[in-house]
Write an enzyme that holds these catalytic residues in place. Structure first.
Site, mmCIF file in Angstrom:
data_model
loop_
_atom_site.group_PDB
_atom_site.id
_atom_site.type_symbol
_atom_site.label_atom_id
_atom_site.label_comp_id
_atom_site.label_asym_id
_atom_site.label_seq_id
_atom_site.Cartn_x
_atom_site.Cartn_y
_atom_site.Cartn_z
ATOM 1 N N GLY A 192 0.837 -1.195 0.000
ATOM 2 C CA GLY A 192 0.000 0.000 0.000
ATOM 3 C C GLY A 192 0.869 1.241 0.000
ATOM 4 C CD GLN A 252 3.172 5.771 2.808
ATOM 5 O OE1 GLN A 252 2.256 5.177 2.249
ATOM 6 N NE2 GLN A 252 4.173 5.133 3.373
ATOM 7 C CB CYS A 257 5.122 2.256 7.706
ATOM 8 S SG CYS A 257 4.610 3.741 6.828
ATOM 9 C CG LEU A 258 6.526 1.157 1.668
ATOM 10 C CD1 LEU A 258 5.866 1.410 0.309
ATOM 11 C CD2 LEU A 258 7.719 0.220 1.516
ATOM 12 C CG HIS A 298 -0.568 1.051 7.335
ATOM 13 N ND1 HIS A 298 0.416 0.616 8.199
ATOM 14 C CD2 HIS A 298 0.044 1.944 6.502
ATOM 15 C CE1 HIS A 298 1.558 1.232 7.891
ATOM 16 N NE2 HIS A 298 1.363 2.028 6.863
ATOM 17 C CD GLU A 299 -1.410 2.227 2.736
ATOM 18 O OE1 GLU A 299 -1.068 3.412 2.542
ATOM 19 O OE2 GLU A 299 -0.599 1.341 3.058
ATOM 20 C CG HIS A 321 -0.064 6.577 5.578
ATOM 21 N ND1 HIS A 321 1.019 7.141 6.203
ATOM 22 C CD2 HIS A 321 0.280 5.285 5.340
ATOM 23 C CE1 HIS A 321 1.975 6.223 6.343
ATOM 24 N NE2 HIS A 321 1.558 5.092 5.829
HETATM 25 ZN ZN ZN Z 1 2.601 3.325 5.841
#
Ligand code: ZN
Length: 189
Positions: free
Chosen positions: A48, A53, A110-111, A152-153, A156
């Site tokens: 995701g 991000q 998480c990225l 999670h997304e 964000h």
């Molecule tokens: Zn994330």
């Protein structure tokens, strides 16, 4: 085009993102952004990616849990996490409209927090209403790992990171996770 993924500490990750109108969604700019985010997520690789991000305060995220990723995960772990393939899709202006009472706890990453992980409690089942990449209203009932990705997304898009929900004493570098916690029952952590 691959986009730069910002890391924790970047103010973009803490702003509330703006919703998009159906007219804006179909414009070339947004369509190009969706393509670039798909490429960036696949390249990372991740399951995701949300617009904040890549530094953009827009209520837009892409999700995909590829069958290819699941091949690398033991069957028992896939079953525990209820992790199944999720085809690529776009999430615009998403809202969690129903959430089950049951919570589940797993390590999550998480990225935008490269190299770290922690146990995060999440709701097991959610219903999410959103617009797709054509601006059409959609609804999805998700459970297990897919429900976790959605939460999670969506977080964000409200300036929230998993570290805001984690059991902080389980926060670990990925090196140490591989050394001490990989494959172990979450209860042990
Ligand atoms: Zn994330």
């Amino acid at each position: 085009m691959r986009l730069k993924i910002v890391q924790a500490g970047d103010p973009a990750l803490r702003q509330a993102a703006q919703p998009l109108t159906a007219e804006e969604i179909v414009q070339e700019e947004v369509q190009r952004l969706i393509c670039d985010m798909r490429e960036t997520m696949r390249d990372a690789p991740g399951v995701g990616l949300a617009a904040p991000q890549v530094g953009l305060p827009l209520q837009l995220a892409v999700i995909e849990d590829q069958e290819e990723f699941l091949k690398a995960v033991p069957a028992q772990e896939l079953a525990q996490k209820e992790r199944r393939p999720v085809p690529f899709h776009v999430l615009i202006n998403p809202k969690i409209v129903l959430a089950g009472d049951a919570k589940v706890e797993f390590f999550e990453g998480c990225l935008s927090l490269t190299g770290f992980s922690a146990i995060v409690p999440r709701t097991h089942t959610v219903r999410v209403e959103y617009l797709d990449e054509r601006g059409e209203p959609r609804s999805v009932d998700a459970s297990g790992w897919y429900a976790r990705i959605l939460q999670h997304e969506i977080d964000h898009l409200h300036g929230t990171l998993y570290i805001d929900h984690m059991h902080s004493r389980t926060f670990t570098s990925l090196d140490n996770w591989n050394r001490h916690w990989k494959g172990k029952a979450v209860a042990g952590a």
